[in-house]
Design an enzyme around this catalytic site. Structure first.
Site, PDB file in Angstrom:
ATOM      1  N   GLY A   1       6.341   4.995  11.519  1.00  0.00           N
ATOM      2  CA  GLY A   1       7.450   4.358  10.823  1.00  0.00           C
ATOM      3  C   GLY A   1       8.373   5.318  10.097  1.00  0.00           C
ATOM      4  CB  ILE A   2      10.016   4.996   6.772  1.00  0.00           C
ATOM      5  CG1 ILE A   2      10.857   3.736   7.045  1.00  0.00           C
ATOM      6  CG2 ILE A   2      10.768   5.927   5.818  1.00  0.00           C
ATOM      7  CD1 ILE A   2      11.084   2.871   5.813  1.00  0.00           C
TER       8      ILE A   2
ATOM      9  CG  ASP B   1      -6.904   6.647  -0.404  1.00  0.00           C
ATOM     10  OD1 ASP B   1      -5.836   6.102  -0.770  1.00  0.00           O
ATOM     11  OD2 ASP B   1      -8.017   6.108  -0.558  1.00  0.00           O
TER      12      ASP B   1
ATOM     13  CG  ASN C   1       7.035   6.754   3.642  1.00  0.00           C
ATOM     14  OD1 ASN C   1       7.945   5.934   3.679  1.00  0.00           O
ATOM     15  ND2 ASN C   1       6.074   6.777   4.568  1.00  0.00           N
TER      16      ASN C   1
ATOM     17  CE1 TYR D   1       5.939  -3.321  -0.117  1.00  0.00           C
ATOM     18  CE2 TYR D   1       7.774  -4.835  -0.425  1.00  0.00           C
ATOM     19  CZ  TYR D   1       7.271  -3.649   0.063  1.00  0.00           C
ATOM     20  OH  TYR D   1       8.099  -2.781   0.738  1.00  0.00           O
TER      21      TYR D   1
ATOM     22  CE  LYS E   1       7.179  -0.360  -1.632  1.00  0.00           C
ATOM     23  NZ  LYS E   1       7.098   1.063  -1.201  1.00  0.00           N
TER      24      LYS E   1
ATOM     25  CB  THR F   1       8.639   0.048  10.544  1.00  0.00           C
ATOM     26  OG1 THR F   1       8.236  -1.074   9.741  1.00  0.00           O
ATOM     27  CG2 THR F   1       9.723   0.828   9.822  1.00  0.00           C
ATOM     28  N   PRO F   2       6.937  -0.706  12.981  1.00  0.00           N
ATOM     29  CG  PRO F   2       5.579   0.844  14.085  1.00  0.00           C
ATOM     30  CD  PRO F   2       6.702   0.747  13.094  1.00  0.00           C
TER      31      PRO F   2
END
Length: 260
Positions: A17-18, A58, A81, A152, A156, A189-190
């Protein structure tokens, strides 16, 4: 000269992805890249494909950051990221009324605490030279509320605010260490595949998901990576504590004309 010539850049969550796109863009600009990821198999595969170094990390594990600091005590750029939505292996619920404390903590451990640990590592790895760039991957969800993804969104938002604290802390010490956050919205993205699928109606599903976006499309990982290159380079030397949205115009308001 390439824009990131010989800069040592660490990217978390770089296996796909990103993160993978950021690694590729940094390498194209002459950087030395350390791709990190919790998924060792995919991480090594991506690093081999791109031609950079891999380290298992991790981001929620303090010991892993300590090990990274031992291997790379001095760096120029860190891209925080790595992150999770919480829905990867859990159907939820993630709303404010029904989300479990365990789910809340799991998402925040990776996103919020992982970014805190990364920023702490970067400050210590950059302060002797007094220069560097920390790039934190937040989200549009860190600016607006998301009822169905409360953990989430909160994580963020924490990244958004901590970015400013780090930027001010570095400035207080007279360091030219910059810290900025990026806030993507729907970037293809996936992670979207489960919702979009790969059937004949894929394009229609995609269109429906970005119907409220003024530019009427998903963003690309390359567009996010290009912004990371700018923030990593000396070109953005006067930018710190900033939040850059990459959302196709969503936060600008409605694309409709007043008469519509």
């Amino acid at each position: 000269m390439q824009r990131l010539n010989e800069l040592l850049c660490v990217v978390t969550g770089g296996a796909r992805g990103i993160g993978k796109a950021v690694c590729a863009a940094f390498l194209a600009e002459g950087a030395r890249v350390v791709l990190t990821d919790i998924d060792e198999d995919e991480g090594r595969k991506a690093a081999s494909e791109l031609g950079c170094e891999f380290r298992k990390l991790d981001v929620a594990n303090e010991a892993d950051w300590d090990a990274l600091a031992s291997a790379f005590p001095t760096i120029d750029v860190l891209v925080n990221n790595a992150g999770i939505t919480g829905f990867e292996d859990s159907p939820g619920p993630h709303d404010p009324e029904h989300a479990s404390l365990a789910e809340w903590r799991r998402v925040n451990a990776v996103n919020s605490e992982g970014t805190f640990l990364g920023c702490r590592y970067a400050l210590q790895a950059m302060k002797d030279r007094g220069t560097g760039s920390i790039i934190n991957m937040s989200s549009r969800s860190g600016i607006v509320g998301i009822p169905g993804a409360a953990a989430y969104a909160a994580s963020k938002a924490a990244i958004r605010n901590h970015t400013k604290s780090v930027a001010l802390y570095a400035a207080q010490h007279g360091w030219a260490i910059r810290c900025n956050s990026i806030h993507p919205a729907a970037v293809l993205t996936p992670m979207w595949d489960a919702l979009i699928g790969d059937g004949p109606d894929r394009e229609a599903r995609m269109a429906a998901m970005v119907a409220d976006t003024p530019l009427k499309r998903f963003g690309t990982v390359e567009e996010v990576a290009a912004l990371c290159v700018y923030l990593a380079s000396p070109e953005s030397g006067y930018m710190t504590g900033a939040e850059l949205t990459l959302d196709g115009g969503l936060l600008a308001g409605s694309a409709a004309s007043p008469g519509d």
